[in-house]
Design a protein around this motif. Structure first.
Motif, PDB file in Angstrom:
ATOM      1  N   PRO A  42       0.831  -1.214   0.000  1.00 20.92           N
ATOM      2  CA  PRO A  42       0.000   0.000   0.000  1.00 20.92           C
ATOM      3  C   PRO A  42       0.863   1.261   0.000  1.00 20.92           C
ATOM      4  O   PRO A  42       1.927   1.296   0.612  1.00 20.92           O
ATOM      5  N   LEU A  43       0.401   2.253  -0.717  1.00 22.64           N
ATOM      6  CA  LEU A  43       1.143   3.516  -0.851  1.00 22.64           C
ATOM      7  C   LEU A  43       0.445   4.664  -0.138  1.00 22.64           C
ATOM      8  O   LEU A  43       0.681   5.828  -0.453  1.00 22.64           O
ATOM      9  N   ASN A  44      -0.396   4.353   0.836  1.00 27.30           N
ATOM     10  CA  ASN A  44      -1.179   5.380   1.526  1.00 27.30           C
ATOM     11  C   ASN A  44      -0.326   6.510   2.093  1.00 27.30           C
ATOM     12  O   ASN A  44      -0.741   7.655   2.087  1.00 27.30           O
ATOM     13  N   ASN A  45       0.845   6.213   2.589  1.00 22.91           N
ATOM     14  CA  ASN A  45       1.714   7.229   3.188  1.00 22.91           C
ATOM     15  C   ASN A  45       2.978   7.451   2.368  1.00 22.91           C
ATOM     16  O   ASN A  45       4.016   7.793   2.923  1.00 22.91           O
ATOM     17  N   ARG A  46       2.877   7.262   1.060  1.00 24.84           N
ATOM     18  CA  ARG A  46       4.045   7.412   0.189  1.00 24.84           C
ATOM     19  C   ARG A  46       3.738   8.326  -1.003  1.00 24.84           C
ATOM     20  O   ARG A  46       3.749   7.906  -2.153  1.00 24.84           O
ATOM     21  N   PRO A  47       3.472   9.612  -0.742  1.00 27.70           N
ATOM     22  CA  PRO A  47       3.200  10.516  -1.859  1.00 27.70           C
ATOM     23  C   PRO A  47       4.377  10.622  -2.818  1.00 27.70           C
ATOM     24  O   PRO A  47       4.190  10.917  -4.000  1.00 27.70           O
ATOM     25  N   GLY A  78       8.560  12.820  -7.767  1.00 26.80           N
ATOM     26  CA  GLY A  78       8.023  12.227  -6.550  1.00 26.80           C
ATOM     27  C   GLY A  78       8.454  12.976  -5.304  1.00 26.80           C
ATOM     28  O   GLY A  78       7.671  13.150  -4.363  1.00 26.80           O
ATOM     29  N   MET A  79       9.687  13.427  -5.287  1.00 24.14           N
ATOM     30  CA  MET A  79      10.185  14.181  -4.127  1.00 24.14           C
ATOM     31  C   MET A  79       9.464  15.532  -4.012  1.00 24.14           C
ATOM     32  O   MET A  79       9.139  15.968  -2.908  1.00 24.14           O
ATOM     33  N   VAL A  80       9.199  16.167  -5.141  1.00 28.63           N
ATOM     34  CA  VAL A  80       8.446  17.429  -5.117  1.00 28.63           C
ATOM     35  C   VAL A  80       7.008  17.165  -4.657  1.00 28.63           C
ATOM     36  O   VAL A  80       6.451  17.928  -3.859  1.00 28.63           O
ATOM     37  N   ALA A  81       6.406  16.074  -5.144  1.00 27.34           N
ATOM     38  CA  ALA A  81       5.047  15.718  -4.709  1.00 27.34           C
ATOM     39  C   ALA A  81       5.015  15.526  -3.191  1.00 27.34           C
ATOM     40  O   ALA A  81       4.069  15.955  -2.525  1.00 27.34           O
ATOM     41  N   LYS A  82       6.039  14.904  -2.653  1.00 26.61           N
ATOM     42  CA  LYS A  82       6.110  14.687  -1.209  1.00 26.61           C
ATOM     43  C   LYS A  82       6.162  16.018  -0.457  1.00 26.61           C
ATOM     44  O   LYS A  82       5.490  16.192   0.567  1.00 26.61           O
ATOM     45  N   LEU A  83       6.947  16.957  -0.960  1.00 22.27           N
ATOM     46  CA  LEU A  83       7.030  18.281  -0.324  1.00 22.27           C
ATOM     47  C   LEU A  83       5.676  18.986  -0.352  1.00 22.27           C
ATOM     48  O   LEU A  83       5.256  19.581   0.633  1.00 22.27           O
ATOM     49  N   PHE A  84       5.004  18.957  -1.518  1.00 19.00           N
ATOM     50  CA  PHE A  84       3.684  19.572  -1.606  1.00 19.00           C
ATOM     51  C   PHE A  84       2.692  18.898  -0.668  1.00 19.00           C
ATOM     52  O   PHE A  84       1.865  19.559  -0.048  1.00 19.00           O
ATOM     53  N   TYR A  87       3.936  20.002   3.012  1.00 19.83           N
ATOM     54  CA  TYR A  87       3.928  21.435   3.369  1.00 19.83           C
ATOM     55  C   TYR A  87       2.933  22.276   2.571  1.00 19.83           C
ATOM     56  O   TYR A  87       2.689  23.417   2.921  1.00 19.83           O
ATOM     57  N   GLY A  88       2.415  21.740   1.493  1.00 15.49           N
ATOM     58  CA  GLY A  88       1.498  22.508   0.651  1.00 15.49           C
ATOM     59  C   GLY A  88       2.206  23.526  -0.207  1.00 15.49           C
ATOM     60  O   GLY A  88       1.578  24.354  -0.840  1.00 15.49           O
ATOM     61  N   LYS A  89       3.538  23.500  -0.207  1.00 15.56           N
ATOM     62  CA  LYS A  89       4.329  24.412  -1.041  1.00 15.56           C
ATOM     63  C   LYS A  89       5.758  23.885  -1.112  1.00 15.56           C
ATOM     64  O   LYS A  89       6.139  22.966  -0.405  1.00 15.56           O
ATOM     65  N   LEU A  90       6.556  24.521  -1.950  1.00 14.41           N
ATOM     66  CA  LEU A  90       7.974  24.144  -2.039  1.00 14.41           C
ATOM     67  C   LEU A  90       8.760  24.797  -0.943  1.00 14.41           C
ATOM     68  O   LEU A  90       8.517  25.821  -0.452  1.00 14.41           O
TER      69      LEU A  90
END
Length: 90
Positions: A42-47, A78-84, A87-90
């Motif tokens: 499962p990828l529930n916690n892997r944005p 994927g790393m940018v998606a995780k940041l968004f 934090y909702g931003k870069l």
């Protein structure tokens, strides 16, 4: 809501429409989540991995499905998606 398109140009037209495009994106993410979850990963916690698979595709250049695994690596998207996601931003 999403109907099967009858031609490549119809798909392109739908993808160019903001209201339809977001539905396709959400459906694609749901497919990714389902494929990995059914395989026991499962990828529930892997944005970061969801973003990676979204950008790279669930199929590689040869047309083979990227197999779910217990040690996936994120790409830059994927790393940018995780940041968004975090934090909702870069």
């Amino acid at each position: 809501i999403l109907k099967i398109s009858k031609s490549k140009s119809e798909v392109i037209s739908k993808l160019n429409d903001d209201r339809t495009n977001i539905l396709y994106a959400a459906a694609y993410i749901r497919i990714i989540l389902s494929l990995w979850s059914k395989s026991g990963f499962p990828l529930n916690n892997r944005p970061d991995i969801v973003g990676t698979l979204y950008s790279a595709g669930i199929f590689d250049a040869t047309g083979e499905e990227r197999p779910p695994n217990n040690n996936p690596k994120p790409n830059n998207f994927g790393m940018v998606a995780k940041l968004f996601y975090k934090y909702g931003k870069l």
